[in-house]
Design a protein around this motif. Structure first.
Motif, PDB file in Angstrom:
ATOM      1  N   ALA A 231      -6.020  -5.415   2.273  1.00 37.03           N
ATOM      2  CA  ALA A 231      -4.841  -5.733   1.464  1.00 37.03           C
ATOM      3  C   ALA A 231      -4.607  -7.235   1.395  1.00 37.03           C
ATOM      4  O   ALA A 231      -4.211  -7.767   0.336  1.00 37.03           O
ATOM      5  N   LEU A 236      -1.672  -8.945  -0.549  1.00 34.67           N
ATOM      6  CA  LEU A 236      -0.676  -7.954  -0.175  1.00 34.67           C
ATOM      7  C   LEU A 236      -0.501  -7.915   1.341  1.00 34.67           C
ATOM      8  O   LEU A 236      -1.416  -8.245   2.102  1.00 34.67           O
ATOM      9  N   LEU A 237       0.697  -7.502   1.776  1.00 36.50           N
ATOM     10  CA  LEU A 237       1.008  -7.316   3.200  1.00 36.50           C
ATOM     11  C   LEU A 237       0.730  -8.571   4.028  1.00 36.50           C
ATOM     12  O   LEU A 237       0.297  -8.502   5.176  1.00 36.50           O
ATOM     13  N   ALA A 306       4.385  -3.381  -1.321  1.00 37.94           N
ATOM     14  CA  ALA A 306       3.279  -3.957  -0.553  1.00 37.94           C
ATOM     15  C   ALA A 306       3.236  -5.476  -0.661  1.00 37.94           C
ATOM     16  O   ALA A 306       2.476  -6.132   0.056  1.00 37.94           O
ATOM     17  N   MET A 315       7.410  -3.044   3.889  1.00 33.11           N
ATOM     18  CA  MET A 315       6.162  -2.369   4.220  1.00 33.11           C
ATOM     19  C   MET A 315       5.231  -3.282   5.020  1.00 33.11           C
ATOM     20  O   MET A 315       4.473  -2.820   5.883  1.00 33.11           O
ATOM     21  N   THR A 316       5.265  -4.577   4.755  1.00 34.86           N
ATOM     22  CA  THR A 316       4.424  -5.510   5.503  1.00 34.86           C
ATOM     23  C   THR A 316       4.730  -5.449   6.994  1.00 34.86           C
ATOM     24  O   THR A 316       3.822  -5.427   7.835  1.00 34.86           O
TER      25      THR A 316
END
Length: 505
Positions: A231, A236-237, A306, A315-316
């Motif tokens: 990710a 992302l994240l 994300a 979410m991270t």
């Protein structure tokens, strides 16, 4: 009555009972052996021997009886020894069998995942064209039906609503995954790592490792690290630093310490309900003896994106925490604790639901954090924390729903130790409707609350379960409350609330 089962927290297991029986038998054997020795010494007492001279026949009969007594006593001792050894062997066999079954079952799932991964890798040249062909056709047909209105015609003519059918299929899949959360957890822990290892062509022996690394996936945590690495390559994240400040609380401060675990969890739930980003709350409680204690409430997830934005409870934080990494929420708790001036000797209870439980559990196992903060108690609800090596000095209570996937995301059960009780509740909406906290809800509201496939993870469902467990006098909840009574009595002197925001470079 609400159905549940408990692991750990001083509950005696079968093997522990066998060990205790072995110890008791050993004590009896020792006592009987001492008596046998005293009796043998008594046989050679001079006064006793002299009394046999006037009555030699009686003396011979007495000697014969003594001989039989010692023979039978020796035989009894041998039987007791054999029984004791058998009991201890049974305890050992039970432990080995339990461990062996777990290892065999895990090995079978590893092999299944590995074989599946190899099949996918070998079939990839065929699967990709087929998937593209079928997938493109589905997309094109769906777009045509939507653009031309034929989907409505199909619904009227055949009674098939394509949109509703898709939504029902997704709901059914989600329900299947949640309702069989133990199996889903096993898939995450064994099958998925096996598939990855098989797909990339590594030898299957690497799945047997217990090493704490992520060079290749071999358990749920290493799988999460691989997911995170993938990710991150797409932006992302991504991890970040955090800015923390005192804030006005999402809910007004209370005037007294929590009355019980139901009240404690209600205060925890208030750290994230209706918020874009959760808050950390610290309550300072002074007991009648002048001892100061602190309760630290850690919020749950409020953002499922994300992409790392400003939100700290996103979410991270979930994925980074499950991967065993430091997170902005861990840093937020550390800064809040430092700002509150919590001394190294003051007793601290951490409370967390879902993501809050992951954060609290990881901090309760962090030597660096524990070097500065005296964490004596931890309560988690609906949180996967079995991977965190929490020491015996922390009294832990974990509440989980049997049909909740989230606590099973780590693929393991919590340790069943004397200091760690895990209460697993059979999620039953009909039973939960009777909870006092839901008496103000209409039937329609309750139907809507429990309709979702993931309702077993909802904060309201857990609040209802905890309330029903308390009213049933559940021993694990009573034990935890009694062991940590200082957090539920005394004067609530001060309440501090903290907000955080990610800092992006």
């Amino acid at each position: 009555m609400i159905d549940s089962h408990t692991r750990g927290g001083g509950r005696i297991t079968v093997d522990e009972r066998a060990d205790a029986s072995g110890d008791a038998l050993q004590t009896v054997i020792t006592d009987v052996g001492d008596l046998s020795l005293e009796a043998a010494v008594g046989d050679f007492d001079l006064a006793t021997l002299l009394t046999q001279v006037p009555a030699p026949v009686t003396a011979l009969n007495l000697d014969a009886c003594r001989i039989r007594f010692h023979q039978q006593l020796a035989a009894s001792l041998l039987e007791l020894e054999a029984t004791m050894l058998g009991v201890r062997a049974a305890a050992l066999a039970y432990r080995q069998a339990e461990k062996g079954l777990s290892e065999v079952f895990g090995g079978l799932l590893d092999s299944l995942g590995y074989a599946t991964g190899r099949v996918i890798a070998i079939s990839l040249p065929v699967l990709i064209p087929v998937a593209l062909a079928v997938g493109s056709q589905v997309v094109v047909v769906t777009k045509i039906l939507d653009a031309t209105g034929l989907d409505e015609a199909i619904a009227k003519r055949f009674g098939i609503d394509l949109g509703t059918t898709k939504a029902k299929a997704e709901e059914a899949l989600t329900r299947l995954v949640f309702e069989h959360s133990d199996a889903s957890g096993a898939v995450i822990e064994h099958v998925l790592p096996g598939m990855i290892v098989g797909f990339i062509g590594l030898p299957p022996a690497v799945l047997d490792t217990d090493a704490d690394h992520a060079f290749w996936p071999h358990d749920s945590q290493s799988m999460t690290i691989w997911l995170l690495a993938g990710a991150n390559r797409f932006g992302l994240l991504l991890p970040s630093d955090v800015e923390v400040w005192k804030a006005e609380g999402l809910t007004p401060p209370h005037e007294t310490p929590p009355q019980d675990l139901e009240d404690l969890y209600a205060r925890e739930a208030g750290r994230h309900h209706g918020a874009d980003s959760g808050q950390v709350r610290i309550e300072e409680i002074v007991g009648a003896d002048g001892t100061t204690r602190y309760i630290v409430y850690v919020p749950a997830t409020t953002d499922w994106s994300a992409t790392s934005g400003d939100n700290t409870t996103d979410m991270t934080t979930n994925v980074q925490g499950m991967a065993g990494n430091d997170t902005v929420m861990r840093e937020m708790v550390r800064q809040a604790v430092a700002d509150a001036g919590i001394g190294a000797d003051a007793e601290v209870m951490l409370v967390g639901y879902s993501q809050g439980g992951i954060t609290a559990g990881s901090l309760a196992a962090d030597p660096a954090f524990l070097a500065d903060v005296n964490v004596t108690a931890l309560m988690t609800v609906g949180a996967p924390i079995s991977d965190f090596p929490i020491g015996p000095g922390v009294d832990v209570l974990s509440v989980e729903h049997e049909q909740d996937l989230v606590p099973d995301l780590d693929g393991n059960e919590n340790p069943a130790t004397a200091n760690w009780s895990t209460v697993t509740v059979d999620y039953d909406p009909e039973e939960l409707r009777r909870a006092p906290s839901l008496t103000d809800k209409t039937d329609a509201e309750l139907d809507d609350m429990f309709a979702s496939a993931g309702a077993a993870h909802s904060s309201a469902a857990y609040a209802a379960s905890i309330a029903l467990l308390l009213r049933a006098g559940h021993p694990a909840l009573s034990r935890f409350t009694a062991n940590n009574s200082g957090f539920f009595t005394g004067d609530l002197k001060k309440t501090r609330d903290y907000q955080g925001r990610r800092k992006h470079t």
